[in-house]
Design a protein around this motif. Structure first.
Motif, PDB file in Angstrom:
ATOM      1  N   GLY A  91       0.758  -1.104  -0.083  1.00 39.12           N
ATOM      2  CA  GLY A  91      -0.033  -0.064  -0.054  1.00 39.12           C
ATOM      3  C   GLY A  91       1.148   1.202  -0.027  1.00 39.12           C
ATOM      4  N   PRO A  92       0.265   2.483   0.267  1.00 43.15           N
ATOM      5  CA  PRO A  92       1.094   3.546   0.067  1.00 43.15           C
ATOM      6  C   PRO A  92       1.953   3.972   1.341  1.00 43.15           C
ATOM      7  CG  PRO A  92      -1.115   3.911   1.128  1.00 43.15           C
ATOM      8  CD  PRO A  92      -1.212   2.536   0.520  1.00 43.15           C
ATOM      9  N   LEU A  93       2.036   3.311   2.249  1.00 41.25           N
ATOM     10  CA  LEU A  93       3.221   3.342   3.288  1.00 41.25           C
ATOM     11  C   LEU A  93       4.212   2.356   2.909  1.00 41.25           C
ATOM     12  CD1 LEU A  93       1.531   3.484   6.887  1.00 41.25           C
ATOM     13  CD2 LEU A  93       2.923   5.280   5.635  1.00 41.25           C
ATOM     14  N   ARG A  94       4.028   1.191   2.608  1.00 39.97           N
ATOM     15  CA  ARG A  94       5.125   0.366   2.254  1.00 39.97           C
ATOM     16  C   ARG A  94       5.868   0.615   0.861  1.00 39.97           C
ATOM     17  NH1 ARG A  94       4.452  -6.440   2.058  1.00 39.97           N
ATOM     18  NH2 ARG A  94       6.516  -6.869   1.695  1.00 39.97           N
ATOM     19  N   THR A  95       5.121   1.262  -0.084  1.00 44.69           N
ATOM     20  CA  THR A  95       5.750   1.424  -1.383  1.00 44.69           C
ATOM     21  C   THR A  95       7.162   2.238  -1.294  1.00 44.69           C
ATOM     22  OG1 THR A  95       3.961   0.813  -2.699  1.00 44.69           O
ATOM     23  CG2 THR A  95       5.527   2.116  -3.877  1.00 44.69           C
ATOM     24  N   PRO A  96       6.941   3.454  -0.654  1.00 49.21           N
ATOM     25  CA  PRO A  96       8.266   4.398  -0.497  1.00 49.21           C
ATOM     26  C   PRO A  96       9.215   3.876   0.558  1.00 49.21           C
ATOM     27  CG  PRO A  96       6.315   5.459   0.355  1.00 49.21           C
ATOM     28  CD  PRO A  96       5.711   4.262  -0.338  1.00 49.21           C
ATOM     29  N   ALA A  97       8.563   3.058   1.436  1.00 50.63           N
ATOM     30  CA  ALA A  97       9.361   2.595   2.379  1.00 50.63           C
ATOM     31  C   ALA A  97      10.622   1.547   1.732  1.00 50.63           C
ATOM     32  CB  ALA A  97       8.664   1.882   3.644  1.00 50.63           C
ATOM     33  N   ALA A  98       9.889   0.725   0.887  1.00 56.92           N
ATOM     34  CA  ALA A  98      10.512  -0.638   0.197  1.00 56.92           C
ATOM     35  C   ALA A  98      11.529   0.398  -0.829  1.00 56.92           C
ATOM     36  CB  ALA A  98       9.674  -1.493  -0.395  1.00 56.92           C
ATOM     37  N   SER A  99      11.169   1.339  -1.267  1.00 58.99           N
ATOM     38  CA  SER A  99      12.189   1.974  -2.236  1.00 58.99           C
ATOM     39  C   SER A  99      13.043   2.597  -1.716  1.00 58.99           C
ATOM     40  CB  SER A  99      11.081   3.309  -2.909  1.00 58.99           C
ATOM     41  OG  SER A  99      12.146   3.779  -3.836  1.00 58.99           O
ATOM     42  N   TYR A 100      12.937   3.034  -0.482  1.00 58.45           N
ATOM     43  CA  TYR A 100      14.389   3.496   0.232  1.00 58.45           C
ATOM     44  C   TYR A 100      15.216   2.367   0.802  1.00 58.45           C
ATOM     45  CZ  TYR A 100      16.834   4.744   4.416  1.00 58.45           C
ATOM     46  OH  TYR A 100      17.727   4.946   5.459  1.00 58.45           O
ATOM     47  N   TYR A 101      14.446   1.159   1.113  1.00 58.94           N
ATOM     48  CA  TYR A 101      15.424   0.230   1.766  1.00 58.94           C
ATOM     49  C   TYR A 101      15.937  -0.691   0.589  1.00 58.94           C
ATOM     50  CZ  TYR A 101      15.954  -4.122   4.321  1.00 58.94           C
ATOM     51  OH  TYR A 101      16.606  -5.292   5.241  1.00 58.94           O
ATOM     52  N   ASN A 102      15.307  -0.833  -0.468  1.00 57.52           N
ATOM     53  CA  ASN A 102      16.011  -1.432  -1.662  1.00 57.52           C
ATOM     54  C   ASN A 102      16.981  -0.697  -2.223  1.00 57.52           C
ATOM     55  OD1 ASN A 102      14.389  -3.657  -1.002  1.00 57.52           O
ATOM     56  ND2 ASN A 102      12.601  -3.215  -2.260  1.00 57.52           N
ATOM     57  N   THR A 103      16.726   0.699  -2.618  1.00 60.24           N
ATOM     58  CA  THR A 103      17.685   1.480  -3.159  1.00 60.24           C
ATOM     59  C   THR A 103      18.876   1.270  -2.276  1.00 60.24           C
ATOM     60  OG1 THR A 103      15.727   2.837  -4.200  1.00 60.24           O
ATOM     61  CG2 THR A 103      18.318   3.726  -4.151  1.00 60.24           C
ATOM     62  N   LEU A 104      18.938   1.521  -1.052  1.00 61.64           N
ATOM     63  CA  LEU A 104      20.114   1.477  -0.031  1.00 61.64           C
ATOM     64  C   LEU A 104      20.897   0.235  -0.224  1.00 61.64           C
ATOM     65  CD1 LEU A 104      19.130   4.301   0.681  1.00 61.64           C
ATOM     66  CD2 LEU A 104      20.288   4.033   2.789  1.00 61.64           C
ATOM     67  N   LYS A 105      20.153  -0.835  -0.273  1.00 63.25           N
ATOM     68  CA  LYS A 105      20.427  -2.277  -0.219  1.00 63.25           C
ATOM     69  C   LYS A 105      21.129  -2.556  -1.708  1.00 63.25           C
ATOM     70  CE  LYS A 105      19.528  -7.077   0.398  1.00 63.25           C
ATOM     71  NZ  LYS A 105      18.018  -7.900   0.762  1.00 63.25           N
ATOM     72  N   ALA A 106      20.636  -2.017  -2.566  1.00 65.19           N
ATOM     73  CA  ALA A 106      21.530  -2.271  -4.015  1.00 65.19           C
ATOM     74  C   ALA A 106      22.656  -1.504  -3.948  1.00 65.19           C
ATOM     75  CB  ALA A 106      20.431  -1.633  -5.108  1.00 65.19           C
ATOM     76  N   ALA A 107      22.821  -0.490  -3.353  1.00 69.34           N
ATOM     77  CA  ALA A 107      24.195   0.215  -3.481  1.00 69.34           C
ATOM     78  C   ALA A 107      25.020   0.063  -2.260  1.00 69.34           C
ATOM     79  CB  ALA A 107      23.796   1.901  -2.953  1.00 69.34           C
ATOM     80  N   GLY A 108      24.759  -1.165  -1.487  1.00 66.64           N
ATOM     81  CA  GLY A 108      25.831  -1.678  -0.593  1.00 66.64           C
ATOM     82  C   GLY A 108      25.574  -0.885   0.507  1.00 66.64           C
ATOM     83  N   LEU A 109      24.489  -0.523   1.026  1.00 64.60           N
ATOM     84  CA  LEU A 109      24.396   0.516   2.348  1.00 64.60           C
ATOM     85  C   LEU A 109      23.313  -0.069   3.150  1.00 64.60           C
ATOM     86  CD1 LEU A 109      24.592   4.223   0.704  1.00 64.60           C
ATOM     87  CD2 LEU A 109      26.495   2.803   1.573  1.00 64.60           C
ATOM     88  N   ALA A 110      23.656  -0.069   4.376  1.00 57.66           N
ATOM     89  CA  ALA A 110      22.475  -0.538   5.268  1.00 57.66           C
ATOM     90  C   ALA A 110      21.562   0.802   5.491  1.00 57.66           C
ATOM     91  CB  ALA A 110      23.152  -0.702   6.757  1.00 57.66           C
ATOM     92  N   ALA A 111      20.088   0.342   5.385  1.00 60.65           N
ATOM     93  CA  ALA A 111      19.036   1.224   5.397  1.00 60.65           C
ATOM     94  C   ALA A 111      18.663   1.729   6.746  1.00 60.65           C
ATOM     95  CB  ALA A 111      17.919   0.643   4.615  1.00 60.65           C
ATOM     96  N   ASP A 112      19.421   2.402   7.372  1.00 55.66           N
ATOM     97  CA  ASP A 112      19.244   2.687   8.866  1.00 55.66           C
ATOM     98  C   ASP A 112      18.690   3.892   9.059  1.00 55.66           C
ATOM     99  OD1 ASP A 112      21.503   4.056   8.540  1.00 55.66           O
ATOM    100  OD2 ASP A 112      22.960   2.695   9.528  1.00 55.66           O
ATOM    101  N   ALA A 113      18.755   4.532  10.254  1.00 57.43           N
ATOM    102  CA  ALA A 113      18.035   5.791  10.452  1.00 57.43           C
ATOM    103  C   ALA A 113      18.957   6.941   9.863  1.00 57.43           C
ATOM    104  CB  ALA A 113      17.860   5.869  12.077  1.00 57.43           C
ATOM    105  N   GLY A 114      20.246   6.862   9.908  1.00 58.15           N
ATOM    106  CA  GLY A 114      20.996   8.062   9.345  1.00 58.15           C
ATOM    107  C   GLY A 114      20.412   8.416   8.062  1.00 58.15           C
ATOM    108  N   TYR A 115      20.444   7.610   6.955  1.00 57.93           N
ATOM    109  CA  TYR A 115      20.269   7.922   5.690  1.00 57.93           C
ATOM    110  C   TYR A 115      18.893   8.509   5.504  1.00 57.93           C
ATOM    111  CZ  TYR A 115      24.454   5.412   4.360  1.00 57.93           C
ATOM    112  OH  TYR A 115      25.875   4.949   4.612  1.00 57.93           O
TER     113      TYR A 115
END
Length: 242
Positions: free
Chosen positions: A150-174
């Motif tokens: 839904g509308p909350l999960r979509t942008p959250a997953a975009s953030y998480y997956n984009t950072l993961k693809a870049a080799g970064l941990a999707a933590d609070a700092g970013y």
């Protein structure tokens, strides 16, 4: 001026609600004496004054300086008060100082802390000192799978997956930079590059129904934050999966 993130008052309110719902109503708290600690204490008192928290009591309230190398004395006081859970409001190295004292004093009870500590490099550094149950109040981008599609999960997953693809941990700092950048890009596309500062301000002050990695934004309340905690979740830290 606009700022990012859920206000402390909501994070503290949700932390206490989480404890209360589990029957943990005798709390020990420890926090720093700097501005962030003072802000926490004000919001702690405000949360405790809410009618729904009338049965919640702080059995020990301790403070320490951010440069202190030990808080063993404070943790001795907290342990003696027999709390059912602890809130340790400190970030980074001071949080590690509290964890170290908890281990030294044999205090292993449910512990909550600021979501700003959800930096995986930092948490790995503290891994040997973490309590069995460690909780953080944070936002969808940290754990998008906790939300249904839904509308909350979509942008959250975009953030998480984009950072993961870049080799970064999707933590609070970013997250501090992610949503503000998305909002500003959307503003420039909508208002244009030649708009006046007043035009940009008006756009932001009226922005609502926008879903980012930190939740649903609505700037119309005048808080200049856009977030009010409605999208926050409680996360239990599992060091085996970090």
């Amino acid at each position: 001026m606009f700022t990012q993130g859920v206000p402390t008052k909501e994070a503290v309110r949700l932390q206490i609600k989480f404890y209360r719902d589990r029957g943990w109503k005798r709390l020990g708290v420890i926090f720093t004496t700097d501005a962030s600690g003072q802000d926490f204490e004000r919001n702690l008192d405000a949360a405790l004054a809410l009618p729904e928290n009338r049965g919640v009591t702080v059995v020990a309230r301790e403070r320490f300086g951010i440069a202190d190398v030990s808080v063993s004395a404070q943790l001795t006081v907290i342990k003696a008060a027999k709390p059912q859970a602890v809130i340790a409001w400190a970030v980074g190295t001071p949080f590690g100082t509290v964890l170290h004292a908890m281990v030294d004093n044999g205090l292993d009870i449910p512990t909550g802390s600021s979501g700003a500590n959800l930096n995986y490099d930092t948490m790995k550094r503290f891994s040997a000192m973490l309590p069995t149950d460690l909780y953080f109040i944070n936002v969808p981008g940290i754990a998008p799978d906790a939300f249904p599609p839904g509308p909350l999960r979509t942008p959250a997953a975009s953030y998480y997956n984009t950072l993961k693809a870049a080799g970064l941990a999707a933590d609070a700092g970013y997250l501090l930079a992610w949503d503000p950048a998305v909002v500003v890009i959307g503003m420039l596309k909508s208002v244009g590059l030649d708009a006046t500062p007043a035009d940009y301000k008006q756009y932001l002050e009226n922005l609502h129904g926008f879903y980012g990695a930190s939740g649903e934004y609505d700037f119309r309340d005048g808080s200049q934050r856009g977030l009010d905690g409605r999208s926050d979740i409680v996360l239990r830290y599992d060091k085996t999966k970090a």
